[in-house]
Structure formats: structure tokens, C-alpha cells
Design a protein around this motif. Structure first.
Motif, mmCIF file in Angstrom:
data_model
loop_
_atom_site.group_PDB
_atom_site.id
_atom_site.type_symbol
_atom_site.label_atom_id
_atom_site.label_comp_id
_atom_site.label_asym_id
_atom_site.label_seq_id
_atom_site.Cartn_x
_atom_site.Cartn_y
_atom_site.Cartn_z
ATOM 1 N N PHE A 174 -5.378 -12.625 -3.862
ATOM 2 C CA PHE A 174 -4.498 -11.514 -4.272
ATOM 3 C C PHE A 174 -5.371 -10.294 -4.307
ATOM 4 N N ALA A 175 -6.646 -10.246 -4.310
ATOM 5 C CA ALA A 175 -7.338 -9.052 -4.069
ATOM 6 C C ALA A 175 -6.996 -8.486 -2.609
ATOM 7 N N THR A 176 -7.013 -9.342 -1.655
ATOM 8 C CA THR A 176 -6.803 -8.873 -0.553
ATOM 9 C C THR A 176 -5.525 -8.314 -0.125
ATOM 10 N N VAL A 177 -4.378 -9.142 -0.613
ATOM 11 C CA VAL A 177 -3.000 -8.841 -0.740
ATOM 12 C C VAL A 177 -2.749 -7.474 -1.388
ATOM 13 N N ASN A 178 -3.210 -7.361 -2.444
ATOM 14 C CA ASN A 178 -2.841 -6.259 -3.377
ATOM 15 C C ASN A 178 -3.418 -5.011 -2.702
ATOM 16 N N LEU A 179 -4.626 -5.102 -2.341
ATOM 17 C CA LEU A 179 -5.310 -3.829 -1.390
ATOM 18 C C LEU A 179 -4.257 -3.527 -0.138
ATOM 19 N N VAL A 180 -3.763 -4.619 0.371
ATOM 20 C CA VAL A 180 -2.942 -4.175 1.623
ATOM 21 C C VAL A 180 -1.804 -3.780 1.143
ATOM 22 N N LYS A 181 -1.234 -3.689 -0.040
ATOM 23 C CA LYS A 181 -0.279 -3.141 -0.418
ATOM 24 C C LYS A 181 -0.100 -1.523 -0.680
ATOM 25 N N VAL A 182 -1.443 -1.154 -1.159
ATOM 26 C CA VAL A 182 -1.654 0.205 -1.836
ATOM 27 C C VAL A 182 -1.217 1.382 -0.605
ATOM 28 N N PRO A 183 -1.602 1.240 0.645
ATOM 29 C CA PRO A 183 -1.388 2.221 1.425
ATOM 30 C C PRO A 183 0.571 2.371 1.697
ATOM 31 N N PHE A 184 1.002 1.255 1.791
ATOM 32 C CA PHE A 184 2.495 0.968 1.835
ATOM 33 C C PHE A 184 3.156 1.815 0.667
ATOM 34 N N LEU A 185 2.639 1.504 -0.574
ATOM 35 C CA LEU A 185 3.383 2.349 -1.693
ATOM 36 C C LEU A 185 2.964 3.826 -1.689
ATOM 37 N N ALA A 186 1.786 4.177 -1.638
ATOM 38 C CA ALA A 186 1.272 5.409 -1.230
ATOM 39 C C ALA A 186 2.034 6.286 -0.147
ATOM 40 N N GLY A 187 2.321 5.732 0.968
ATOM 41 C CA GLY A 187 3.057 6.154 2.009
ATOM 42 C C GLY A 187 4.485 6.449 1.821
ATOM 43 N N ILE A 188 5.248 5.697 0.833
ATOM 44 C CA ILE A 188 6.498 6.085 0.319
ATOM 45 C C ILE A 188 6.497 6.828 -1.128
ATOM 46 N N GLY A 189 5.264 7.426 -1.379
ATOM 47 C CA GLY A 189 5.303 8.348 -2.541
ATOM 48 C C GLY A 189 5.206 7.688 -4.002
ATOM 49 N N LEU A 190 4.889 6.512 -3.988
ATOM 50 C CA LEU A 190 5.069 5.792 -5.492
ATOM 51 C C LEU A 190 3.545 6.120 -6.040
ATOM 52 N N VAL A 191 2.501 6.246 -5.569
ATOM 53 C CA VAL A 191 1.184 6.445 -6.226
ATOM 54 C C VAL A 191 1.082 7.876 -6.458
ATOM 55 N N THR A 192 1.680 8.212 -7.537
ATOM 56 C CA THR A 192 1.632 9.743 -8.087
ATOM 57 C C THR A 192 0.381 9.878 -9.239
ATOM 58 N N PRO A 193 0.364 11.138 -9.330
ATOM 59 C CA PRO A 193 -0.540 11.618 -10.327
ATOM 60 C C PRO A 193 -0.174 11.072 -11.746
ATOM 61 N N VAL A 194 0.884 10.875 -12.096
ATOM 62 C CA VAL A 194 1.578 10.270 -13.300
ATOM 63 C C VAL A 194 1.260 8.814 -13.393
ATOM 64 N N VAL A 195 1.474 8.293 -12.510
ATOM 65 C CA VAL A 195 1.104 6.670 -12.382
ATOM 66 C C VAL A 195 -0.497 6.620 -12.436
ATOM 67 N N LEU A 196 -1.200 7.267 -11.778
ATOM 68 C CA LEU A 196 -2.568 7.252 -11.750
ATOM 69 C C LEU A 196 -3.292 7.670 -13.147
ATOM 70 N N TRP A 197 -2.653 8.705 -13.896
ATOM 71 C CA TRP A 197 -3.013 9.063 -15.286
ATOM 72 C C TRP A 197 -2.732 7.823 -16.262
ATOM 73 N N MET A 198 -1.571 7.409 -16.183
ATOM 74 C CA MET A 198 -1.153 6.103 -16.774
ATOM 75 C C MET A 198 -2.112 4.951 -16.802
ATOM 76 N N ASP A 199 -2.281 4.812 -15.661
ATOM 77 C CA ASP A 199 -3.339 3.466 -15.262
ATOM 78 C C ASP A 199 -4.555 3.773 -15.556
ATOM 79 N N LEU A 200 -5.089 4.990 -15.713
ATOM 80 C CA LEU A 200 -6.336 5.346 -16.222
ATOM 81 C C LEU A 200 -6.550 5.061 -17.802
ATOM 82 N N LEU A 201 -5.465 5.300 -18.629
ATOM 83 C CA LEU A 201 -5.386 5.085 -19.969
ATOM 84 C C LEU A 201 -5.302 3.607 -20.214
ATOM 85 N N LEU A 202 -4.765 2.673 -19.315
ATOM 86 C CA LEU A 202 -4.321 1.504 -19.594
ATOM 87 C C LEU A 202 -5.497 0.535 -19.035
ATOM 88 N N ALA A 203 -6.158 0.904 -18.193
ATOM 89 C CA ALA A 203 -7.370 0.116 -17.347
ATOM 90 C C ALA A 203 -8.228 -0.521 -18.291
#
Length: 242
Positions: A174-203
Motif C-alpha cells: 500500500f505504500a507503493t500504491v498510495n504513492l503512485v496515486k498522488v501525482p494523479f490526484l495532484a494532476g487533477i487539482g485535488l491536492v490543494t493548500p486546504v487539504v494540506l493544512w487539514m492533514d497537517l493538523l490531523l497527521a
């Protein structure tokens, strides 16, 4: 930052904590976190947010179990998983979302039944056949609905994989599969500053859950571990049918 009520933040906090435990102790439990984020956040936002939190959990799963992975199993699964990815992409392009989710739920329940039937009759799954069927379905469900976890759990139970090897092989997969997914989500604009800040708080809650999960996994009997995985997998399949 997205405006959320206190109860919503409490649910997100629990989801993050549960994601950590699931990564290091209870595979299949991550479905609960997926459901919570999808109910609190917009669907597309929840997909990206959950993926990044899972990656935090993957780091700790690798730290704890990286030496326990069974590499021949991963290599045996790889071709089938890639085929499943391609099938999933084609199905997404042609199928309705609700039909896709329900189809996966039905397939999961059938596979759970077959796995448990084979276990009751004390029959081991054939190596090549099991890798082809479970691997293809894992790739398919991961691409279509982020539901590859329950399928892989059933594969490891079908092949009677010990707890530590189960967790180690899952961690690398799953580490491999999940990393592969990141560029795809970023490419369609889903990895936004809002998401990053939220995950920073929840991490940090993911980290706490992961550390607790490491302690639980060391003390969990094989039979109890398998029963918990089966129950959570069934719950995940039923969720996809709703």
C-alpha cells in the motif's frame, strides 16, 4: 481552511487516529476512516485528504514491519495488480459510479465467502491462481473505489499468512500504491493548500494511532487478528453496497 463544526473536527480526529491503528495493527479498519471523511468533507476533497493521511500511516507501517515483507508474494501479485488497474480505469470510464461501487461490494462478499469456505475445508489457495484473482481484484478496486485493502486482507487470510508477514507485505504494497496515486490526484487539482493544512493538523493523530497499533499487533493472537480482519472486510463490502 474549510469551515467545520466541532463535532465534524472530532470525527476527523477519530478517523485520523483509526487510520494509524489500521495501518499498523488492523488491516481493513481503514474503511471506517474512509467512510467518516466522505461523510464530513466533499467527496473529492475527502479522497485526497484520506490518501495523504494513509501515506503518513504507511511510513510507520514500513518502520515497524519492513523486514517482515514477503517479496516473492509482492512480485507474484504485481502483474495481476497492474492488470486490475487498467481494468478499473476502463470500468471508471464506462460505468456509473453507483453501479461500480455495488459491483465491488458484491465481488468482495463472494470472495469472502469463498475464502472462509476454503479455510473451513482446510484447503490452501493455489499460489498462482490466488495471486491472479486477488491481485487483479485488488488493483481494480483500488483504482475504482480505494477499496483494495479488504481484497488484500482476504488474500493474506486465504494463504494463511502469519500476522507479522501479513502486516509487512501489506505495508510495502500500500505504500507503493498510495504513492503512485498522488501525482494523479495532484494532476487533477485535488491536492490543494486546504487539504494540506487539514492533514497537517490531523497527521499527529495518525502517528499516535500507528504507535499504539504497533503495540497491539505484537500481542494479538493470529486467530483473533483474522476474525477482526474478516469482520471489518465484510463491513467494508456492505458499505460499498449502500
Amino acid at each position: 481552511m474549510i469551515e467545520l463544526a466541532p463535532w465534524a473536527w472530532a470525527l476527523l480526529a477519530f478517523a485520523a487516529f483509526n487510520a494509524g491503528i489500521s495501518k499498523t495493527a488492523i488491516p481493513g479498519g481503514a474503511t471506517v476512516s474512509v467512510v467518516i471523511l466522505a461523510s464530513v468533507l466533499p467527496a473529492r476533497t475527502s479522497t485526497a485528504a484520506m490518501l495523504l493521511l494513509f501515506i503518513v500511516g504507511d511510513v510507520f507501517a514500513l518502520i515497524a514491519y519492513r523486514r517482515h515483507a514477503h517479496w516473492p508474494t509482492l512480485l507474484r501479485l504485481a502483474p495481476a495488480v497492474m492488470a486490475g488497474f487498467l481494468l478499473g480505469f476502463a470500468f471508471l470510464a464506462l460505468g456509473d459510479d453507483s453501479v461500480v461501487r455495488r459491483t465491488i461490494g458484491v465481488i468482495l462478499l463472494v470472495m469472502i465467502g469463498i475464502t472462509l469456505w476454503r479455510r473451513r475445508r482446510s484447503r490452501h489457495s493455489e499460489g498462482a491462481i490466488a495471486a491472479a484473482s486477488y491481485g487483479t481484484l485488488a488493483g481494480f478496486t483500488t483504482m475504482v473505489a480505494n477499496a483494495g485493502g479488504p481484497v488484500m486482507s482476504m488474500y493474506f487470510i486465504a494463504t494463511r499468512t502469519p500476522v507479522q508477514v501479513f502486516l509487512g507485505t501489506s505495508a510495502w504494497f500500500f505504500a507503493t500504491v498510495n504513492l503512485v496515486k498522488v501525482p494523479f490526484l495532484a494532476g487533477i487539482g485535488l491536492v490543494t493548500p486546504v487539504v494540506l493544512w487539514m492533514d497537517l493538523l490531523l497527521a499527529p493523530l495518525v502517528v499516535i494511532g500507528a504507535l499504539l497499533g504497533m503495540r497491539l499487533a505484537k500481542r494479538m493472537p493470529q486467530r483473533l487478528f483474522e476474525r477482526i480482519v474478516v469482520v471489518l472486510t465484510i463491513a467494508g463490502a456492505l458499505y460499498l453496497l449502500i
